[in-house]
Design an enzyme around this catalytic site. Structure first.
Site, PDB file in Angstrom:
ATOM      1  CG  ASP A 133      98.853 -25.152  47.367  1.00  0.00           C
ATOM      2  OD1 ASP A 133      98.716 -25.045  48.608  1.00  0.00           O
ATOM      3  OD2 ASP A 133      98.732 -24.192  46.582  1.00  0.00           O
ATOM      4  CG  HIS A 140      91.981 -17.972  47.155  1.00  0.00           C
ATOM      5  ND1 HIS A 140      92.675 -16.895  46.633  1.00  0.00           N
ATOM      6  CD2 HIS A 140      92.471 -19.072  46.517  1.00  0.00           C
ATOM      7  CE1 HIS A 140      93.558 -17.330  45.744  1.00  0.00           C
ATOM      8  NE2 HIS A 140      93.441 -18.646  45.648  1.00  0.00           N
ATOM      9  NE  ARG A 149      86.033 -21.556  36.657  1.00  0.00           N
ATOM     10  CZ  ARG A 149      87.039 -21.662  37.519  1.00  0.00           C
ATOM     11  NH1 ARG A 149      88.252 -21.845  37.059  1.00  0.00           N
ATOM     12  NH2 ARG A 149      86.841 -21.593  38.820  1.00  0.00           N
ATOM     13  CD  GLU A 205      98.001 -18.859  45.571  1.00  0.00           C
ATOM     14  OE1 GLU A 205      98.237 -19.995  46.012  1.00  0.00           O
ATOM     15  OE2 GLU A 205      97.214 -18.641  44.614  1.00  0.00           O
ATOM     16  CD  GLU A 207      98.694 -21.795  49.765  1.00  0.00           C
ATOM     17  OE1 GLU A 207      98.765 -22.978  50.167  1.00  0.00           O
ATOM     18  OE2 GLU A 207      98.619 -21.474  48.568  1.00  0.00           O
ATOM     19  CG  ASP A 239     101.291 -21.744  45.900  1.00  0.00           C
ATOM     20  OD1 ASP A 239     102.287 -22.029  45.210  1.00  0.00           O
ATOM     21  OD2 ASP A 239     100.119 -21.983  45.550  1.00  0.00           O
ATOM     22  NE  ARG A 243      97.686 -15.192  41.470  1.00  0.00           N
ATOM     23  CZ  ARG A 243      97.415 -16.186  42.313  1.00  0.00           C
ATOM     24  NH1 ARG A 243      97.185 -17.407  41.848  1.00  0.00           N
ATOM     25  NH2 ARG A 243      97.398 -15.978  43.612  1.00  0.00           N
ATOM     26  CD  GLN A 246      96.946 -19.716  38.761  1.00  0.00           C
ATOM     27  OE1 GLN A 246      97.543 -18.739  39.209  1.00  0.00           O
ATOM     28  NE2 GLN A 246      96.072 -20.387  39.480  1.00  0.00           N
ATOM     29  CE  LYS A 259      99.088 -21.641  41.941  1.00  0.00           C
ATOM     30  NZ  LYS A 259      98.664 -20.850  43.097  1.00  0.00           N
ATOM     31  CB  THR A 263     106.814 -23.242  47.667  1.00  0.00           C
ATOM     32  OG1 THR A 263     106.234 -23.594  46.405  1.00  0.00           O
ATOM     33  CG2 THR A 263     105.724 -23.209  48.737  1.00  0.00           C
ATOM     34  CB  THR A 365      95.072 -18.242  48.786  1.00  0.00           C
ATOM     35  OG1 THR A 365      96.022 -18.619  47.798  1.00  0.00           O
ATOM     36  CG2 THR A 365      95.228 -16.781  49.133  1.00  0.00           C
ATOM     37  CD  GLU A 379      91.683 -13.806  46.964  1.00  0.00           C
ATOM     38  OE1 GLU A 379      90.680 -13.731  47.703  1.00  0.00           O
ATOM     39  OE2 GLU A 379      92.654 -14.542  47.219  1.00  0.00           O
TER      40      GLU A 379
HETATM   41 MN    MN Z   1      98.224 -22.065  46.580  1.00  0.00          MN
END
Ligand code: MN
Length: 436
Positions: A133, A140, A149, A205, A207, A239, A243, A246, A259, A263, A365, A379
């Site tokens: 991926d 994104h 961050r 996500e 994609e 995907d 979160r 993650q 992840k 999928t 994404t 987002e």
């Molecule tokens: Mn992804």
């Protein structure tokens, strides 16, 4: 290459293929693996035309086409066809297109090879040996980077390396997939140590998936000028992402359990040949660096990007029980990608890594620059702070049990027939009984 198969005036004797909104007109001809619903029949390769599937095992039996490409479709996966490479599959597409045109002399025979799409169930189109991926939308990357961050949303490597990670192929499922909400290590707000609980911040996500056609030998990187010949086609790819898991696990080695639980891909692979009319120049905003030489080519600059419109919808369990249609959460476009498909293939193999027929690459994404084009809930809701309001009064910061997420996509351009990807549909089930 644009050829006779892209002629916008071509019509099929399968009349449902001729409407302007059909996802599968004769100019598309995507491949899937399917069988009749609820039977124990063998899964086999098929082609979509209008609201019908053309069963390639049955086509072989008719003897109307004799080719290595059709022979390669006699198993239960598309891997042998994919491995034959771009020149062979382009010839196969031309043969199939001719059989399906209104002037075909074999309509009576070919009608015996059709199965209505409403009566089929799908398997994965191929054995996916490896799944990678990527992270190709800079919007994104910046939006999510800011949440994880705040001080350095976009790391310095982003503009040089098509960032990716090796994903998990065993949990990839075809549209219609359901899966239990994952459990994992989560650090709750204000805490320093994790607990093991069901994910609270489950996301999708939006994609595209990229299926590798002919592979490359280990130690022999694919060059940019050859990269397009190694791509069989594209599908939609969700995907699913946990979160909260993650956020705790991703440093320093990247995504892992956040992840790997599911999928979902769309059943139909829209081939590189079908996408030819929708290729557009690959450009970056002013001030962005050009790619390094091994990720650059003239053809990539002039036609490396692909104009695919993408959309994500949600239908909650309560919307379903009220008979409400799915609600559109966002729309974006594959031209929002900072890297092209050819660059992903060239980069992936630049170390000497060998790709194999049927390997799957996720685009990452696809989010655009403007509001309404964010390809994930994290987002849209700014990390859950601004929940989305749905038409029936429900709100969503992240996905709830029973939520169904539907990805859609299509290509449209003046002077060509619109072609569609169908949908990739997946539903979240409650967490399986566990320790917590
Ligand atoms: Mn992804």
């Amino acid at each position: 290459m644009i050829d006779e198969t892209h002629d916008p005036d071509l019509l099929s004797w399968v009349e449902s293929a001729n409407g302007p909104e059909a996802d599968f007109p004769i100019q598309n001809l995507p491949f899937a693996v399917l069988r009749r619903n609820g039977t124990a029949e063998r899964f086999r390769p098929a082609l979509a035309i209008g609201d019908q599937a053309l069963d390639l095992h049955e086509l072989h039996r008719t003897g109307l086409i004799r080719s290595s490409a059709l022979d390669a479709c006699m198993g239960s996966t598309l891997n042998p066809l994919m491995a034959l490479g771009a020149a062979v599959t382009a010839g196969f597409r031309r043969d199939l297109s001719r059989l399906l045109r209104v002037d075909s002399k074999h309509v009576k025979t070919l009608e015996t090879c059709l199965i209505p799409l409403s009566q089929v169930e799908y398997a994965l189109p191929c054995e996916i040996g490896d799944y990678t991926d990527f992270f190709t939308s800079i919007h994104h990357a910046t939006n999510t980077g800011r949440l994880f961050r705040p001080d350095s949303p976009l790391l310095p490597n982003y503009r040089w390396v098509p960032v990716g990670y090796h994903g998990r192929s065993s949990s990839i499922g075809v549209s219609g997939q359901t899966f239990p909400r994952p459990r994992g290590q989560i650090v709750l707000p204000g805490e320093e140590s994790p607990v093991f609980e069901a994910c609270r911040r489950l996301d999708y996500e939006l994609e595209l998936g990229i299926f590798v056609g002919a592979g490359n030998a280990q130690g022999q990187p694919v060059q940019m000028d050859d990269a397009a010949d190694h791509v069989f086609g594209l599908c939609l790819l969700n995907d699913w992402s946990a979160r909260d898991i993650q956020a705790w696990e991703y440093q320093p080695l990247g995504p892992f359990l956040a992840k790997n639980f599911a999928t979902t891909i769309s059943p139909w692979i829209v081939t590189s040949d079908a996408l030819a009319p929708f290729r557009v120049p690959w450009t970056r905003a002013d001030g962005e660096p050009d790619a390094l030489p091994h990720l650059s080519s003239e053809s990539n600059r002039t036609q490396g990007a692909i104009d695919v419109h993408l959309e994500v919808q949600i239908q909650t369990a309560s919307m379903r029980s009220q008979g409400l249609p799915p609600y559109t959460l966002s729309r974006s476009n594959f031209t929002d990608s900072y890297w092209t498909v050819s660059q992903l293939v060239a980069h992936h193999t630049s170390s000497g890594c060998n790709l194999r027929a049927g390997d799957l690459l996720g685009s990452g994404t696809m989010s655009g620059a403007v509001a309404g084009s964010e390809g994930a809930l994290i987002e849209i809701t700014r990390g859950g702070a601004n929940p989305v309001s749905l038409p029936n009064g429900e709100t969503r910061a992240f996905l709830e049990d029973g939520d169904t997420v539907i990805l859609g996509g299509y290509c449209a351009r003046q002077g060509f027939r619109r072609i569609g990807f169908g949908t990739a549909v997946g539903t979240v089930l409650p967490a399986a009984p566990g320790a917590a």
